[in-house]
Design a protein around this motif. Sequence first.
Motif, PDB file in Angstrom:
ATOM      1  N   GLN A 184      47.416 -34.800 -44.556  1.00  0.00           N
ATOM      2  CA  GLN A 184      47.575 -33.429 -44.095  1.00  0.00           C
ATOM      3  C   GLN A 184      46.210 -32.830 -43.747  1.00  0.00           C
ATOM      4  OE1 GLN A 184      48.736 -34.013 -47.588  1.00  0.00           O
ATOM      5  NE2 GLN A 184      50.462 -35.064 -46.616  1.00  0.00           N
ATOM      6  N   ARG A 185      46.227 -31.983 -42.714  1.00  0.00           N
ATOM      7  CA  ARG A 185      45.054 -31.209 -42.302  1.00  0.00           C
ATOM      8  C   ARG A 185      43.854 -32.117 -42.054  1.00  0.00           C
ATOM      9  NH1 ARG A 185      47.359 -29.072 -46.496  1.00  0.00           N
ATOM     10  NH2 ARG A 185      45.692 -29.702 -47.910  1.00  0.00           N
ATOM     11  N   SER A 221      51.039 -33.967 -41.617  1.00  0.00           N
ATOM     12  CA  SER A 221      51.122 -32.707 -40.883  1.00  0.00           C
ATOM     13  C   SER A 221      49.737 -32.199 -40.532  1.00  0.00           C
ATOM     14  CB  SER A 221      51.851 -31.650 -41.722  1.00  0.00           C
ATOM     15  OG  SER A 221      51.142 -31.377 -42.909  1.00  0.00           O
ATOM     16  N   ASP A 222      49.690 -31.376 -39.480  1.00  0.00           N
ATOM     17  CA  ASP A 222      48.449 -30.720 -39.046  1.00  0.00           C
ATOM     18  C   ASP A 222      47.338 -31.739 -38.791  1.00  0.00           C
ATOM     19  OD1 ASP A 222      49.433 -27.974 -39.304  1.00  0.00           O
ATOM     20  OD2 ASP A 222      49.485 -28.423 -41.443  1.00  0.00           O
ATOM     21  N   ILE A 223      47.659 -32.752 -37.993  1.00  0.00           N
ATOM     22  CA  ILE A 223      46.708 -33.808 -37.645  1.00  0.00           C
ATOM     23  C   ILE A 223      46.319 -33.648 -36.173  1.00  0.00           C
ATOM     24  CG2 ILE A 223      46.275 -36.283 -37.591  1.00  0.00           C
ATOM     25  CD1 ILE A 223      46.950 -35.234 -40.374  1.00  0.00           C
ATOM     26  N   SER A 276      53.578 -30.851 -36.630  1.00  0.00           N
ATOM     27  CA  SER A 276      52.388 -30.044 -36.314  1.00  0.00           C
ATOM     28  C   SER A 276      51.173 -30.920 -36.021  1.00  0.00           C
ATOM     29  CB  SER A 276      52.076 -29.065 -37.457  1.00  0.00           C
ATOM     30  OG  SER A 276      53.137 -28.161 -37.633  1.00  0.00           O
ATOM     31  N   PHE A 277      51.333 -31.838 -35.086  1.00  0.00           N
ATOM     32  CA  PHE A 277      50.222 -32.712 -34.717  1.00  0.00           C
ATOM     33  C   PHE A 277      49.840 -32.473 -33.261  1.00  0.00           C
ATOM     34  CE2 PHE A 277      54.221 -35.081 -34.476  1.00  0.00           C
ATOM     35  CZ  PHE A 277      54.255 -35.481 -33.151  1.00  0.00           C
ATOM     36  N   ASN A 312      57.853 -33.638 -35.023  1.00  0.00           N
ATOM     37  CA  ASN A 312      58.291 -32.275 -34.793  1.00  0.00           C
ATOM     38  C   ASN A 312      57.069 -31.384 -34.548  1.00  0.00           C
ATOM     39  OD1 ASN A 312      60.122 -30.062 -34.709  1.00  0.00           O
ATOM     40  ND2 ASN A 312      59.548 -29.544 -36.806  1.00  0.00           N
ATOM     41  N   ALA A 313      57.210 -30.449 -33.611  1.00  0.00           N
ATOM     42  CA  ALA A 313      56.162 -29.466 -33.320  1.00  0.00           C
ATOM     43  C   ALA A 313      54.843 -30.144 -32.981  1.00  0.00           C
ATOM     44  CB  ALA A 313      55.987 -28.499 -34.493  1.00  0.00           C
ATOM     45  N   GLY A 314      54.897 -31.051 -32.010  1.00  0.00           N
ATOM     46  CA  GLY A 314      53.705 -31.771 -31.582  1.00  0.00           C
ATOM     47  C   GLY A 314      53.281 -31.410 -30.176  1.00  0.00           C
TER      48      GLY A 314
END
Length: 442
Positions: free
Chosen positions: A301-302, A348-350, A386-387, A408-410
């Motif tokens: 993450q992150r 996530s967040d990558i 979130s990537f 999802n959300a990329g």
Amino acid sequence: MTADTNGASTGSRQSDWGASRRSVLSSIGAVAGIGLFSGTGQAQTGAGLSGTGAVYVVTTGAGQSNGNGNGTEYLVLDGSGSVAFSTGGTADEAFQYAFDNVPDSGGAVIASADTFRFGEPATMGDNTTLTGQQGTRFVASQTGTGKDPAPSESQSNPLPAGHDLVRVRGDNVAVTDIELDANGTQLNNQAIQADQCDGVYIARNHTVNGFQMALSFTRCTGVTVEHNEVVNPNWYGITSRAAPTGSDRDLRQSSDVVIAGNRVVGVKFNNIAPYNVANFAVIGNVTVDGGHSLIACSPAQRGTIVGNVCQDLTEFAPDPGGEAGIEIEYKETHLRDEVAGTPKARSSDITISGNQVDSCPVGILARTVPADADNTDARSAERPYSFTITGNTVSNASAAGIRLRSGNAGVVATNTVRNAGTAVDIDEEFTADIEQGLNVTR
């Protein structure tokens, strides 16, 4: 073995190791810009490296048969140049003496430009720097054999098993400028293994001739691994996993990690594998010749994966969807019970940006791999999210330049894909809210 707490030594001992001592300490002093010796070549009382605290030098006895495991004497010199400890055993005894005598306030252990043969690991505590010189070499011993659950075509079970060379078990610790030689051992060992530490710096080392995991950190915070060269380990090059796999250390979470400027080549699984890591950066590394994805976060993450070169992946026992130059993954078998079912189980967040990926079946991959391959529901429930995948160049990807098997959300934008089977391959059944734009296909 002998320890001389008063710094006394015999005349014959002086003739044996005096020249070596002067050479080692003089070279260290020259680098540090200080004079460790007087004009007569005698050690100055209390000489040391400014700002390092206590200093110990580990070296071999002059005139001894260095490196053959027979008759080599290992010496520990204190800051005044006197022999504090000597042993005719293995080098780990000498280094362990030095580590154990570094005060709580901190200090340095300096290895001379010699070959040191270890019989077991040496363990570092708090506030300690271990550094070598040009020519410093640590060599591991075989401790038995073991069965590799996934031998390559060039391997035949049982494989030689060994031991870690350097274990880091303290805060504010550095290991630099050493060649670490597995001596052909392939299982149950690391060149450097850090566990439950805050503040770890591993730099300018060179690992060769095996190790199951070359450079490993687990349950750590504030880790920097930079400018190392890792050549032909068995399973992983730089990783947050630990050998033996399935141990209490394996797959434990770390945070605040930088992996930068390393060269990692010739690996069965992942060249660089930040698993179960948060707040991380993988920057400017060269990864060549791997069997699983060359750089893989699974889960993480992150983080950022920026400016790396990934080249020449030959798949070894690939997971569904193939292996890739760079991978974002949820993989159920990479999760311990305390992580499974929590947000820390998913990547996530990558951000993946500015990388060069060449000659990998898939260039960049996002996917979910459940323990049960028939559990397709997991590809929706446990997908990375979130990537951002932008500004990368992918060349010669026989299957796909960029492949999203789940996510999802990329964002997938402004990438250049050359000579790929499919430029951008997105599985619409298991992905949602993926933005695309300005990708170029050549």
